[in-house]
Design a protein around this motif. Structure first.
Motif, short mmCIF file in Angstrom:
data_model
loop_
_atom_site.label_atom_id
_atom_site.label_comp_id
_atom_site.label_asym_id
_atom_site.label_seq_id
_atom_site.Cartn_x
_atom_site.Cartn_y
_atom_site.Cartn_z
N VAL A 98 35.93 46.28 72.06
CA VAL A 98 37.08 46.14 72.96
C VAL A 98 36.79 46.91 74.23
O VAL A 98 36.65 48.13 74.20
N GLN A 99 36.66 46.21 75.34
CA GLN A 99 36.62 46.94 76.61
C GLN A 99 38.00 46.82 77.25
O GLN A 99 38.86 47.64 76.98
N CYS A 100 38.24 45.78 78.05
CA CYS A 100 39.59 45.69 78.61
C CYS A 100 40.58 45.23 77.56
O CYS A 100 41.77 45.47 77.67
N GLY A 101 40.11 44.50 76.56
CA GLY A 101 40.97 44.10 75.46
C GLY A 101 41.80 42.85 75.68
O GLY A 101 42.53 42.43 74.81
N PHE A 102 41.64 42.22 76.83
CA PHE A 102 42.46 41.04 77.09
C PHE A 102 42.02 39.87 76.22
O PHE A 102 42.82 39.05 75.79
N CYS A 103 40.73 39.80 75.93
CA CYS A 103 40.20 38.72 75.11
C CYS A 103 40.33 39.02 73.63
O CYS A 103 40.13 38.14 72.80
N SER A 104 40.61 40.29 73.27
CA SER A 104 40.48 40.71 71.88
C SER A 104 41.39 39.96 70.90
O SER A 104 40.92 39.56 69.84
N LEU A 115 36.04 33.33 75.77
CA LEU A 115 35.27 34.01 76.81
C LEU A 115 35.61 35.49 76.83
O LEU A 115 36.77 35.88 76.70
N CYS A 116 34.57 36.30 76.97
CA CYS A 116 34.77 37.73 77.22
C CYS A 116 33.89 38.06 78.41
O CYS A 116 32.71 37.74 78.42
N ARG A 117 34.48 38.67 79.43
CA ARG A 117 33.71 38.96 80.62
C ARG A 117 33.23 40.41 80.64
O ARG A 117 32.44 40.77 81.49
N CYS A 118 33.72 41.24 79.74
CA CYS A 118 33.38 42.66 79.81
C CYS A 118 32.21 43.06 78.94
O CYS A 118 31.36 43.85 79.36
N THR A 119 32.18 42.59 77.70
CA THR A 119 31.30 43.24 76.71
C THR A 119 29.90 42.67 76.62
O THR A 119 29.03 43.29 76.04
N TYR A 138 37.42 37.88 85.66
CA TYR A 138 38.13 38.71 84.70
C TYR A 138 39.01 37.75 83.92
O TYR A 138 39.51 36.76 84.46
N ILE A 139 39.23 38.02 82.64
CA ILE A 139 39.97 37.02 81.86
C ILE A 139 41.48 37.12 82.13
O ILE A 139 42.21 36.15 81.98
N GLU A 140 41.95 38.28 82.54
CA GLU A 140 43.37 38.39 82.88
C GLU A 140 43.59 38.04 84.35
O GLU A 140 43.11 38.75 85.23
S1 FES Z 1 36.94 43.00 76.67
FE1 FES Z 1 37.53 42.36 78.65
S2 FES Z 1 37.36 40.22 78.49
FE2 FES Z 1 36.63 40.88 76.61
#
Ligand code: FES
Ligand SMILES: Cc1cc2nc3c(=O)[nH]c(=O)nc-3n(C[C@H](O)[C@H](O)[C@H](O)COP(=O)(O)OP(=O)(O)OC[C@H]3O[C@@H](n4cnc5c(N)ncnc54)[C@H](O)[C@@H]3O)c2cc1C
Ligand code: FES
Lengths: 282, 162, 748
Positions: free
Chosen positions: B96-102, B132-136, C181-183
């Motif tokens: 989990v980075q930003c967690g929006f995709c989690s 899609l996950c853009r962070c991890t 960014y996904i959000e």
């Molecule tokens: S943790 Fe940020 S989009 Fe997956």
């Protein structure tokens, strides 16, 4: 949000009756239709006839050597059908590379056909299986071969009040493949796809049917290449000639996904690979 | 229009407008905001929920299409506050980075593990390719799925990096 | 037991895996209305009429606001104040905001905004940077359409080129990159009866937002409170633009006296939000036979879009990084940020350096190839070491882990010169560097504040002015506070970043959160610890410097008491255990005329190695593996550092091989959605090997230096170099698509 009005019929007759009204439209998996959700703001929206409740239209049926699929059969159901894996390998391959798990769980074969996109992945396999579509409306039923169904990108012979009610084809115990190139490894629309169905006897290829996706306004067959290959022994020379021929049958354009020259060339590459038994690269 | 369905193991009977999307029913009407909207077009998977146990995009389903069916959202994954092993694994491996995709990824993971408790890397990739996950860069997510799989199967778990 | 350097779990991840409603769009407020933005359909034009009366009459509409309704200055303050909050007479790009409509529900607001009738007289637009620069008639900015021109002059390149044995001259191009960014962006503005406006939303820089809101609404800073919501990815894309969105919500909120939420849909977000600048680079470099880089000449142009936003600062970073991490005595760099009638570009991980590094590192590889030297050897002969000078004349005093990162990659990958020669398989290197912090391009902002409170029960809360974006700042800073105070990590909580709690701390950009806030927190913790220390010395009956803090205990030789007892005793005596910390970074300089100076406080360093297999028939590039080694000074949490590497590498790979945003001949973006602007999925991810090198930075907290942007920066050239190694096709325009490789193979 109140985008659409919906009607949830439970029988086919009820559905057809509703579809006979004005400004109505069927919705199956919604994976094409609801994508446009945001684009249709402020437009006068059709009522949606939700097909989910029509249980018989979800079935895969086999009678003798004929398989018929209800239009609501999903990509996932095709992918996981042992029956189809044997009887229509190209259809199964196409269903399993399309979209994502989430999309395949909802996307239906009927929606793929009715949507009429030249890059719809199930369509080339259905061409080479010589599939027949059954179209129903309050006025009755008609049957139409798949290659007579499409008139242009997104344009079909389907009347406003008609539903696709069945997709049927003969079981093939012959060889078949579906190969495509796309912009990435998953969740991608095809740049170019090739499906084929053929028999092999002692190294000789017969009964060849080849269809191409995303290289013309509709899915197309490649009659000249089919004719050339028919009765030939497959070797490198024959394959190269076939690849050259088929390039001329494709009529691709350049768009956001790829360029025309590349698409044309790749039709040949995919044909060769398919006939050589090289699997879809992932 | 009255809609009956099962949501996170509870029967729900609710009045909805016909054309409502499932995601709007969940977020706006039922205040279950764990389901996220990243694109509204089936492309990102942030809105993934389980429909009769199978992952689907709640942005591409009408509320009226879940009639008499079972829907599971991220809020339904923990039972009485107890996290699902996949949720624990996600926090432990750094998935989990930003967690929006989690939330969406977790539901895809749970569906995968229910069907195939010992998935290979390739199967994991395939099962999660609709999220899609853009962070991890996905690596720690794959590790999380593998860790959860080992836990579920009662195998010894060593997170050798701790 | 110390937690710095440990793989502790992220405290905030628990709420996130449970789907807790922390993101901006997850909250509702009593009486809340929804806003949507009316945007320009044309790239350049004169607004003749906005029929607000007909809009306001529509059912469900509560208000419509244009530039005339703005009580303060109609400007989004960034570097130069050229961008209006809402267009006045002219529109300058497709998607430029013209008015805000507010309705009871989101759907109505969006529908009305999309269908609003505008009368705009279309004017000819310029879309191409080379055309725009010094355009005779069309002036988007100033009289030459140049937002900024920077230069570096070092040595004498023209005479040095004469002595070179090999000189290469090439043009490189890179496209937009979308943050993805996904959000999508979302913000809510809440007015209070006392005239305060509270803004909650996803953002990187709450203090930028506060400045924009105070200026446009004409309010004192004390009346605007900006609180960051959980932010679903940013990567630079939530740096300057949230100011714009916040004002679009705050204006109607103030006027109507009700909370107003504004959430963009994905397409709107992709059309109207900032992106990585497209670029054009002319690159000339020369070496002598021994592989020593003698001279480099670069002309670097970036496409800023219609307004200047951060382009000048982005250009600054690109300019300073133009030669890559090498010694070079003769350098001429001219760089330009140019105005066009397209969406304004802004910050994106790497900030102007990935574009020029793509050119620099591709060029290095070509030079090696022409010299018949292996790509590692040529780098070794030129790379920067302690004691060397950068092209701006900055002498590197310490913390230069570049060669170590190169050694590490070679050791772990087992790469050997001319090693494996499997058909279609290739290896490509890139060695890069990254100036940490804002540097001389944004030095006025190089300060940050923090506050720490130790509560009577031993729990600790802290506030900082920088933000959590998914990068793990909360965890890293909590680790620092836990160690500095001497309490277990579980006792430490960060309060969501809020402009009313700490003084203006500048932005969360440039990989500066760890170093800046970390140091400010250390400062605050030291003050608290001094109080604890003197109290403990009384309790233990020993002198101040004999006291040790460890593992929740305070001890003096054999004697020890639990820290909590000391805290309680302080509380009982009403001693303050709260402190503010402050940190300013060491000075940086840049001389505009010569391009010399100590431009960054320190640098991070990296080596990437890509292994690819190219399909000779289809041109498809299969990325087999990426090794990516980074000198981070000190990894305060190795799991987080690896996460930054893995995430950045994949984003870099997207940039390298698939991401391509295009606009049509009228300046409208043609692929503003995830089905056509494609980013890597789980199936596109190759094996990524993150490697950490630690060359401590003496001024960083525990030796750490920021590096979060660096993992993306060198991937594109590594991949392009690997493709060349595999099939001898050189691609100088990103992305490296199968179509381009196939054309290259066909033209051979
Ligand atoms: S943790 Fe940020 S989009 Fe997956
Ligand atoms: C993220 C994403 C990825 C995708 N990837 C792929 C891919 O890789 N390959 C591919 O081929 N497609 C792909 N698609 C497109 C889509 O999933 C398919 O075309 C799918 O088969 C559509 O079926 P559906 O049931 O969802 O159709 P719906 O959206 O329900 O309907 C589509 C159209 O068909 C009409 N319709 C539906 N059923 C019938 C019927 N029985 N009779 C008459 N008319 C009917 C509807 O009125 C509507 O006009 C993708 C879509 C998304 C969102
Ligand atoms: S929001 Fe449903 S897939 Fe993106």
């Amino acid at each position: 949000m109140t985008k659409y009005k919906t009607i949830n019929p439970t029988t086919l007759d009820e559905a057809l009756e509703t579809l006979n009204g004005c400004n109505v439209m069927p919705i199956a998996g919604g994976t094409d239709l609801l994508v446009k959700f945001y684009e249709v703001y402020g437009k006068s929206l059709p009522k949606l006839v939700v097909l989910d409740g029509l249980i018989p239209l979800h079935e895969i049926k086999t009678e003798n050597d004929r398989i018929s699929l209800g239009p609501l059969v999903t990509f996932s159901e095709i992918e996981n059908s042992p029956e189809l894996r044997k009887a229509a390998p190209q259809l199964v391959q196409a269903a399993s590379v399309a979209g994502s798990v989430q999309i395949r769980n909802r996307a239906t074969i009927g929606g793929n056909i009715a949507n009429g996109s030249p890059s719809g992945d199930l369509i080339p396999p259905l061409y080479v299986l010589n599939a027949e579509l059954e179209l129903s409306s309050v006025n009755g039923r008609r049957s139409i071969p798949i290659d007579k169904f499409f008139k242009g990108p997104g344009i079909t012979v389907l009347e406003k009040n008609e539903l696709i009610t069945s997709i049927s084809f003969d079981k093939t115990f012959e060889n078949g493949f579906f190969l495509r190139l796309a912009t990435r490894k998953a969740l991608a629309i095809s740049k170019v796809s090739v499906a084929a169905n053929y028999s092999m006897q002692n190294g000789t290829i017969t009964n060849v049917r080849i269809a191409l996706g995303a290289v013309a306004p509709t899915v197309i067959r490649a009659p000249r290449t089919e004719e050339y290959l028919s009765g030939k022994e497959l070797n490198d020379n024959v394959l190269s000639t076939a690849a050259k021929l088929i390039k001329e049958e494709a009529k691709p354009i350049s768009d956001i996904r790829s360029i025309a020259d590349y698409r044309r060339e790749m039709v040949g590459v995919l044909l060769k690979r398919g006939l050589n038994g090289i699997p879809q690269s992932e | 229009m009255k809609l009956d369905f099962v949501l996170n193991n509870k029967r729900v009977s609710i009045n909805v407008k016909g054309g409502l999307r499932l995601i709007d029913l969940l977020r706006e009407q039922l205040d279950l905001v764990g389901t996220k909207e990243g694109c509204g077009k089936g492309e990102c998977g942030a809105c993934t929920v389980l429909l009769d146990g199978k992952p689907v995009c709640s942005c591409l389903i009408l509320a009226s299409q879940v009639r008499n069916r079972e829907v599971t959202t991220i809020e339904g994954l923990s039972i009485e506050g107890e996290m699902h092993p996949a949720q624990e694994a996600f926090t432990e491996t750094g998935a989990v980075q930003c967690g929006f995709c989690s939330p969406g990824l977790l539901l895809s993971t749970v569906a995968l593990l229910n069907e195939n408790p010992e998935p290979s890397r390739e199967q994991i990739r395939r099962a999660l390719s609709g999220n899609l996950c853009r962070c991890t860069g996905y690596e720690k997510i794959f590790e999380a799925v593998e860790l959860a799989s080992r836990r579920i199967n009662g195998l010894s778990v060593q997170n050798d990096k701790v | 037991m110390s937690v710095v350097g440990k793989r502790v779990q992220r405290p905030e991840s628990i709420t996130r895996v449970k789907g807790g409603g922390l993101f901006a769009d997850d909250s509702k407020y009593h009486g809340m209305l929804h806003a949507a933005v009316i945007r320009s359909p044309v790239a350049r034009g004169i607004i003749q009429c906005i029929n607000t009366e007909s809009i306001i009459k529509k059912k469900g509409i509560e208000g419509v606001f244009t530039c005339k309704d703005i009580p303060g200055k109609n400007v989004i303050p960034v570097v130069i104040d050229d961008q209006p909050l809402l267009a006045e007479r002219y529109v300058n790009y497709v998607g430029e905001p013209i008015a805000v409509v507010v309705a009871k529900d989101r759907e109505t607001a969006r529908t009305v905004a999309k269908n609003a009738k505008l009368k705009i007289k279309e004017l000819p637009a310029i879309l191409d940077i080379l055309e725009a620069r010094n355009h005779p008639d069309i002036h988007i900015f100033g009289d030459d359409n140049i937002f900024k021109h920077l230069k570096i002059r070092r040595g004498n390149p023209s005479s040095a080129f004469k002595k070179c044995d090999i000189i290469l001259e090439n043009i490189y191009r890179t496209p937009y990159q979308e943050h993805a960014y996904i959000e999508p962006h979302s913000v809510t503005a809440i007015p209070y009866p006392d005239g305060t406006i509270e803004v909650r939303g996803c953002m990187q820089c709450p203090f930028y937002v506060r400045e924009a809101v105070t200026k446009s609404l004409n309010l004192p800073e004390s009346k605007v409170r900006v609180i960051q919501s959980a932010t679903g990815g940013a990567f630079g894309g939530k740096e300057d633009v949230p100011s714009l969105i916040a004002c679009q919500a705050a204006l109607p909120a103030m006027k109507l006296g009700k909370p107003v939420k504004l959430t963009y849909d994905r397409t709107e977000d992709m059309i109207a939000m900032s992106k990585r600048h497209p670029s054009w680079t002319y690159y000339k470099s020369g070496v002598t036979r021994d592989g020593i880089l003698r001279a480099v000449e670069v002309e670097y142009i970036i496409d800023g879009g219609a307004y200047s936003t951060l382009s000048a600062v982005v250009l600054f970073r690109g300019t300073v990084h133009a030669v890559g991490p090498y010694r070079c005595p003769n350098v001429k760099v001219d760089s330009y940020a140019v105005a066009t009638n397209k969406v304004p570009c802004g910050a994106f991980r790497g900030f102007g350096s990935p574009q020029v590094l793509f050119a620099a590192e591709s060029q290095m590889d070509e030079l090696a190839n022409r010299l018949d030297m292996d790509p590692v050897e040529i780098r070794r002969r030129n790379l920067l070491r302690v004691g060397d000078e950068t092209i701006t004349g900055q002498k590197l005093k310490n913390s230069v882990g570049l060669e170590k990162s190169l050694d590490k990659v070679i050791q772990v990958s087992g790469w050997t010169p001319g090693g494996c020669k499997q058909d279609g398989v290739g290896y490509g290197f890139s060695t890069i560097f990254y100036g940490v912090g804002l540097g001389a391009g944004g030095k006025h902002m190089a300060r940050t504040g923090a506050r720490v409170i130790v509560h009577a029960d031993g729990s600790v809360s802290f506030s900082v002015g920088t933000t959590e974006l998914g990068q793990g700042m909360i965890t890293v800073l909590s680790q620092i506070v836990a160690d500095e105070i001497g309490v277990p990590l579980e006792c430490v909580d960060m309060i969501p970043t809020d402009t009313s709690r700490v003084p203006d701390s500048g932005p969360t950009v440039a990989s500066r959160a760890t170093t800046m806030s970390g140091n400010a927190l250390k400062d605050a913790c030291t003050k608290i610890r001094n109080t604890l220390r003197s109290e403990a010395s009384e309790m233990l009956g020993c002198s101040l410097d004999e006291i040790d803090f460890d593992n929740g205990l305070v001890s003096n030789k054999g004697d020890s008491i639990p820290l909590i007892e000391v805290i309680k005793s302080c509380s009982f005596k009403r001693l303050s255990l709260s402190a503010e910390g402050w940190h300013t970074s060491p000075p940086t300089t840049f001389d505009d005329k010569t391009g010399t100076g100590d431009v960054y406080v320190t640098y991070a360093w990296a080596t990437n190695l890509a292994k690819v297999k190219v399909d000779r028939e289809t041109g498809e590039i299969n990325i087999l593996k990426i090794w990516s080694a980074h000198d981070v000074g000190k990894a305060i949490n190795p799991t987080l550092a690896e996460g930054q590497i893995e995430g950045g590498v994949l984003q870099g790979l997207g940039y390298a091989v698939m991401e391509d945003m295009k606009s049509d001949s009228r300046g409208a973006i043609i692929n503003p959605e995830f089905s056509t602007y494609i980013i890597p999925t789980a199936q596109d991810q190759p094996e990524i090997v993150p490697l950490i090198v630690e060359e401590p930075y003496p001024d960083g907290p525990f030796g750490a230096k920021g590096f979060g942007e660096q993992p993306l920066m060198g991937i594109a050239p590594a991949v392009a170099n690997a493709v060349f190694d595999a099939v001898r096709v050189r691609i100088r325009e990103l992305p490296v698509t199968p179509e381009k490789v196939w054309q290259g193979l066909r033209n051979k």
